[in-house]
Design a protein around this motif. Sequence first.
Motif, PDB file in Angstrom:
ATOM      1  N   ASP A 138       0.818  -1.217   0.000  1.00 28.52           N
ATOM      2  CA  ASP A 138       0.000   0.000   0.000  1.00 28.52           C
ATOM      3  C   ASP A 138       0.850   1.263   0.000  1.00 28.52           C
ATOM      4  O   ASP A 138       0.409   2.311  -0.467  1.00 28.52           O
ATOM      5  N   ARG A 139       2.063   1.150   0.503  1.00 26.39           N
ATOM      6  CA  ARG A 139       2.943   2.324   0.628  1.00 26.39           C
ATOM      7  C   ARG A 139       4.338   1.945   0.158  1.00 26.39           C
ATOM      8  O   ARG A 139       4.906   0.948   0.599  1.00 26.39           O
ATOM      9  N   ARG A 144       1.640   6.135  -2.447  1.00 26.31           N
ATOM     10  CA  ARG A 144       0.557   5.211  -2.092  1.00 26.31           C
ATOM     11  C   ARG A 144       0.165   4.471  -3.357  1.00 26.31           C
ATOM     12  O   ARG A 144      -0.012   5.086  -4.416  1.00 26.31           O
ATOM     13  N   SER A 334      -8.831   8.376  -3.216  1.00 26.75           N
ATOM     14  CA  SER A 334      -7.619   7.644  -2.866  1.00 26.75           C
ATOM     15  C   SER A 334      -7.379   6.562  -3.911  1.00 26.75           C
ATOM     16  O   SER A 334      -8.304   6.179  -4.650  1.00 26.75           O
ATOM     17  N   ILE A 366       2.268  11.154  -2.174  1.00 29.07           N
ATOM     18  CA  ILE A 366       1.753  11.707  -0.927  1.00 29.07           C
ATOM     19  C   ILE A 366       2.320  13.103  -0.713  1.00 29.07           C
ATOM     20  O   ILE A 366       3.518  13.327  -0.902  1.00 29.07           O
ATOM     21  N   SER A 371       3.998  12.667   4.271  1.00 28.75           N
ATOM     22  CA  SER A 371       5.118  11.734   4.226  1.00 28.75           C
ATOM     23  C   SER A 371       6.282  12.163   5.094  1.00 28.75           C
ATOM     24  O   SER A 371       7.334  11.549   5.070  1.00 28.75           O
TER      25      SER A 371
END
Length: 400
Positions: A138-139, A144, A334, A366, A371
């Motif tokens: 996811d990151r 993202r 998102s 991000i 971040s």
Amino acid sequence: MGLSERIEGLRESWRPGHALLVIPLALIVVITVVDLLAPADIHLGPLLVIAPAITASFAGPLSAGVIGVLAVAAQAFIGLHFGILTSRSVLVQIAAIAVLSALVVFFCLIRERHGQELARVRSVAEAAQQVLLWPLPDRIGPLRVASLYLAAEDEALIGGDLYAATRTGGGTHVMIGDVRGKGLAAIGEAALLLGAFREAAHQHASLPALAAALERSVGRYQADFEPESEAGERFVTALLLEIPDGDPIIRMTSCGHPAPLLLSPGHSVTVPSLHPAPPLGVGGTGQTGYTVDVFTFEDGDTLLLYTDGVIEARGREGDFYPFAERAARWTDSSPEMLLRHLRRDLLAHAGGYLGDDAAVIAIHRIPAVDSAGSGLHHGKAAQSDGFRHGSGRTGPAREC
């Protein structure tokens, strides 16, 4: 165990099919009552076999067997009520219901065994998908990420579309590709390219060198495994990306793959102008044959990578899916919600069936405030990076 926990356990063990058992039970009762009340020359008992027959459509062999026993018992009760239980006609009817109920149970057993085999096959397919297409995190650094894969073949979870991402130094390398063809051959070539990318991305600093390494890997694979009848017809389109952590830019090298969509807040969608090289497997061009296109990729932007299964999905009237137009609706979503909207909209457009595999990756940079906790900060692009500021969002500079 408390009362509430017991109730919850019963609720979980109760399947929707159990509620449908009321239907065959009601049929047995209705047929029996009507037969008892009907004139003597009307015999409805043989219709009791309908009960176990319809039970097989939603329940297992045990339930079908129980319903079959009840149907036989109901027919025996009818004969006993009229005092003709031992007559030849009633005995034949009871035997017929018993035999037909036994056949229903037998076919339920076969269906259940096939269902278990299918479940095992699907579990193996899911494991293969996890090995071949590693789930994207996811990151990834200041990014993202969300991914979506829709296989066109029935009961398939994977196909010839592929994607991968890996951290390399101060940035992230991403690849999305599409193998020509379908079936096991396409999956094998996709597996080879994914393995080659994950290894070569750490050995080659530039995208042209990475593309050349992947071309050599595909060439070796084709030399060893490509059938003579398909010589020269197998290739892979691929898009390679390098996203630095500290600069609001993105570098791309296209090997015959469609350009991505750049989504910015406020329903803005831009299609970067790429200078694609031939697909992998068509013929090596050397490192000098690959162009690096550089574009802005600022905080809050989202990049949509996709395969041609998305843009070539046809609606009921034969029209292609308007990908850019539909994606513009959800530029402020998102990555996860964006792909959720796109999946639902794409399948609705195609009537629930895709003619080709489709893969989509959403990469969102991000904002620096979000971040900051990761220790990653974004600066402005330097002129040495080959970036030119202009009036457009994606004014490209070329690196060869």
